[in-house]
Design a protein around this motif. Sequence first.
Motif, short mmCIF file in Angstrom:
data_model
loop_
_atom_site.label_atom_id
_atom_site.label_comp_id
_atom_site.label_asym_id
_atom_site.label_seq_id
_atom_site.Cartn_x
_atom_site.Cartn_y
_atom_site.Cartn_z
N PHE A 219 1.18 -0.87 0.33
CA PHE A 219 -0.13 -0.02 -0.09
C PHE A 219 0.61 0.69 -0.02
CE2 PHE A 219 0.43 -0.65 4.56
CZ PHE A 219 0.59 0.55 5.40
N ALA A 220 1.98 1.36 0.06
CA ALA A 220 2.86 2.21 0.18
C ALA A 220 3.74 2.69 -1.14
CB ALA A 220 4.48 2.11 1.08
N LEU A 221 3.00 2.20 -2.13
CA LEU A 221 2.96 2.24 -3.49
C LEU A 221 2.12 1.98 -4.77
CD1 LEU A 221 6.25 -0.25 -3.75
CD2 LEU A 221 6.32 1.86 -3.39
N MET A 222 0.46 1.88 -3.53
CA MET A 222 -0.12 2.08 -4.88
C MET A 222 -1.05 3.20 -4.67
SD MET A 222 -2.85 -0.39 -2.51
CE MET A 222 -3.17 -1.80 -2.25
N ALA A 223 -1.54 3.13 -6.27
CA ALA A 223 -1.58 4.81 -6.06
C ALA A 223 -2.78 5.13 -5.34
CB ALA A 223 -2.89 4.86 -8.25
N TYR A 224 -3.16 6.63 -5.19
CA TYR A 224 -3.91 7.21 -4.38
C TYR A 224 -5.63 6.25 -4.62
CZ TYR A 224 -6.59 10.42 -1.51
OH TYR A 224 -7.59 10.99 -0.74
N GLY A 225 -5.96 5.99 -3.91
CA GLY A 225 -7.86 5.37 -4.73
C GLY A 225 -8.00 5.06 -2.99
N ASP A 226 -9.39 4.62 -3.89
CA ASP A 226 -10.47 2.94 -2.18
C ASP A 226 -9.39 2.38 -1.68
OD1 ASP A 226 -12.18 5.08 -2.49
OD2 ASP A 226 -13.73 3.95 -3.78
N GLU A 227 -8.61 1.15 -3.19
CA GLU A 227 -7.76 0.35 -2.55
C GLU A 227 -6.88 0.95 -1.33
OE1 GLU A 227 -5.76 -3.87 -4.14
OE2 GLU A 227 -6.22 -1.74 -5.35
N TRP A 228 -6.02 1.85 -2.09
CA TRP A 228 -4.97 2.81 -0.48
C TRP A 228 -5.76 2.41 0.28
CZ3 TRP A 228 -5.24 7.82 0.76
CH2 TRP A 228 -4.09 7.59 1.81
N ARG A 229 -7.05 3.29 0.28
CA ARG A 229 -7.98 3.42 1.70
C ARG A 229 -8.03 2.95 2.47
NH1 ARG A 229 -10.78 6.82 -1.63
NH2 ARG A 229 -9.80 9.32 -1.86
N HIS A 230 -8.30 1.56 1.94
CA HIS A 230 -8.74 0.14 2.76
C HIS A 230 -7.67 0.09 3.23
CE1 HIS A 230 -12.60 0.51 1.23
NE2 HIS A 230 -12.63 -0.21 0.23
N HIS A 231 -6.68 -0.55 2.86
CA HIS A 231 -5.50 -1.08 3.05
C HIS A 231 -4.76 -0.62 4.34
CE1 HIS A 231 -5.15 -3.50 0.03
NE2 HIS A 231 -4.49 -4.37 0.46
N ARG A 232 -4.63 1.41 4.48
CA ARG A 232 -4.26 2.32 4.98
C ARG A 232 -5.62 2.26 6.71
NH1 ARG A 232 -0.14 6.76 5.45
NH2 ARG A 232 -0.97 8.25 6.74
N ARG A 233 -6.10 2.04 6.65
CA ARG A 233 -7.13 1.80 6.96
C ARG A 233 -6.97 0.60 8.30
NH1 ARG A 233 -11.29 2.24 5.04
NH2 ARG A 233 -11.85 4.23 4.25
N VAL A 234 -6.68 -0.33 7.58
CA VAL A 234 -6.80 -1.93 8.20
C VAL A 234 -5.82 -1.49 8.78
CG1 VAL A 234 -5.61 -4.03 7.95
CG2 VAL A 234 -7.66 -3.33 6.66
N PHE A 235 -4.25 -0.68 8.33
CA PHE A 235 -3.16 -0.83 9.07
C PHE A 235 -3.61 0.30 10.96
CE2 PHE A 235 0.64 2.18 11.01
CZ PHE A 235 1.49 1.01 10.30
N GLN A 236 -4.09 1.65 10.26
CA GLN A 236 -4.10 2.34 11.86
C GLN A 236 -5.64 1.73 12.71
OE1 GLN A 236 -5.65 5.64 8.87
NE2 GLN A 236 -3.33 6.81 9.45
N GLN A 237 -5.87 0.84 12.23
CA GLN A 237 -6.85 0.55 13.60
C GLN A 237 -6.54 0.09 14.16
OE1 GLN A 237 -10.07 -1.42 10.30
NE2 GLN A 237 -11.48 0.55 10.96
N TYR A 238 -4.88 -0.75 13.96
CA TYR A 238 -4.93 -1.95 15.10
C TYR A 238 -3.51 -1.13 15.79
CZ TYR A 238 -1.84 -5.30 17.66
OH TYR A 238 -1.20 -5.99 17.93
N PHE A 239 -3.01 -0.19 14.77
CA PHE A 239 -1.62 1.15 15.61
C PHE A 239 -1.84 2.41 15.63
CE2 PHE A 239 0.58 -2.91 12.86
CZ PHE A 239 1.33 -3.01 13.57
#
Length: 527
Positions: free
Chosen positions: A124-144
């Motif tokens: 997700f660090a390399l993903m284009a900006y969009g919904d898929e990137w948001r989903h991955h980042r949200r998963v990370f932030q919810q735990y950390f």
Amino acid sequence: MLSLYHTTVMFSLRDILFLCFCILTHYICRYRRRPAHPYPPGPFRWPIIGNALSIPLTYMHVFYKNLGDRLGTKILYMEALGQPIIVLNDIHVAKELLEKRSGLYSSRPQVPILSELVEAKFFFALMAYGDEWRHHRRVFQQYFSSKNQYRVEERAMEFVRKGLLPCLYQTPQKVHEHVRSCVGGFSTSITYGLPTRRYKDPLVLYAEDVFTKTAAASAPGTYLVNIIPALKYIPDWMPGASFKRVARKLHDEVYRLMEEPYQMTQKRMNEGTLSDCFVSGSLERIRHRADFELRAQCIKQAATQIYSAASETTVAATMTFILAMLIYPDVQRKAQQELDAIVGSDRLPDFSDKPNLPYLSAIIKEVLRWNPTAPIGFPHLTTEEDIYEGYYIPKGCSVLPNIYAMLHDEKTFPNPMEFKPERFIKNGVISNDVPDPENVAAFGFGRRICPGSQVALSMIYIAAASVLAIFDISPVLDEKGNPVEVVPEFIAASIVSEPLPFQCKITPRQGKDGESLLQEYLRTEVI
């Protein structure tokens, strides 16, 4: 049969020539377009190739800083085979564009060998900006999140006490290997909850090898396909197509790294033998959702990214800290005096001590400034045209935040090549008079700022405090008994800047009973 062979060759050559013609036409048309506003300042650009031959493949961050200083500008414009590139050498300009206008500057340029051939679009660090990137980042932030920070700190302290310190005590000459083992084990633990060997764990070694290959494949100039994406269509038999074989092998290794530890985690979850981690915590959160399988796939993919992000830059920062303590013994002694006054001699430092250790905090800030772990940052990509200070910034432009140049700005940080923690202290406390690398630049900008910065900072802090509490870091001696001078040198690639191998002595401090403090950890083999 011979006629068929000639026909096949003719068609192949015709296709190749047509492809080359299309590429050339594209670049000529792109080059001829003239915007109404001027581009930012930059060096002379040749037709078609632009600055492709003058952009170095090593120490790019230093090159761009020196070029900006020579041209008297903090924003540079270059082109490489038709690809526009903006380089930002100033914190203020970076914040103006990458934060205040983040809607235009939050995407990523794609690396064809990774995204198309290795099929590693899930980083997700390399993903284009969009919904898929948001989903991955949200998963990370919810735990950390901040509410779980104590778990990260406990795990970091555990790996330093059970892994790094005993290893340094027993085999101090392997300092670099011990740092990598500790940080890699910590990353594995917080991500997958799996037990790891404190030294040379097989999974840690495999992950390190895979991510080293991945970084090398994505580095500028390694493969021409990253510059001319259309080359991905050339046949495997053509000369120069070896990158396809490399990509296929790397694909298998990356997907094995994504799948095997994830399955091991699930197995231990079912057995009830797993400690809390990102994968288990995230899966439990979505256990009863109707779209469980889809979200679980996202968690699996994000887990692979977390390990990579947490490991490489943290190792680089920790080794930079050890190098700085070696070269600047006065700084080391001052930090040890502060630790002795706050922690004493009968225990190891912990996170509750941090607010009372301003000089050590300043050292960590200076580590991030002196040798930024990601000196050229991750490139951003413009999704629309923009005008800044009268300059034209085209759509589809790669924007490089030159973190090295920002944190080595002579006006903001006088004598930037000198390691000087005092620049962050005023009247005995951390000062707000200069930009703090922990909050500005070192971990990126805007919506693409590194979400795991607090994870990395936790490990760097507890490793630095614990090592200085027990050990002295000093030069090795030559055959005549004289200290061997170490000149700070760093890896040439601008992706992650880690010190080149250097020699040092790690010895228990006089007046510190290191063996007593480490007694309960010395026989630990698995953490």
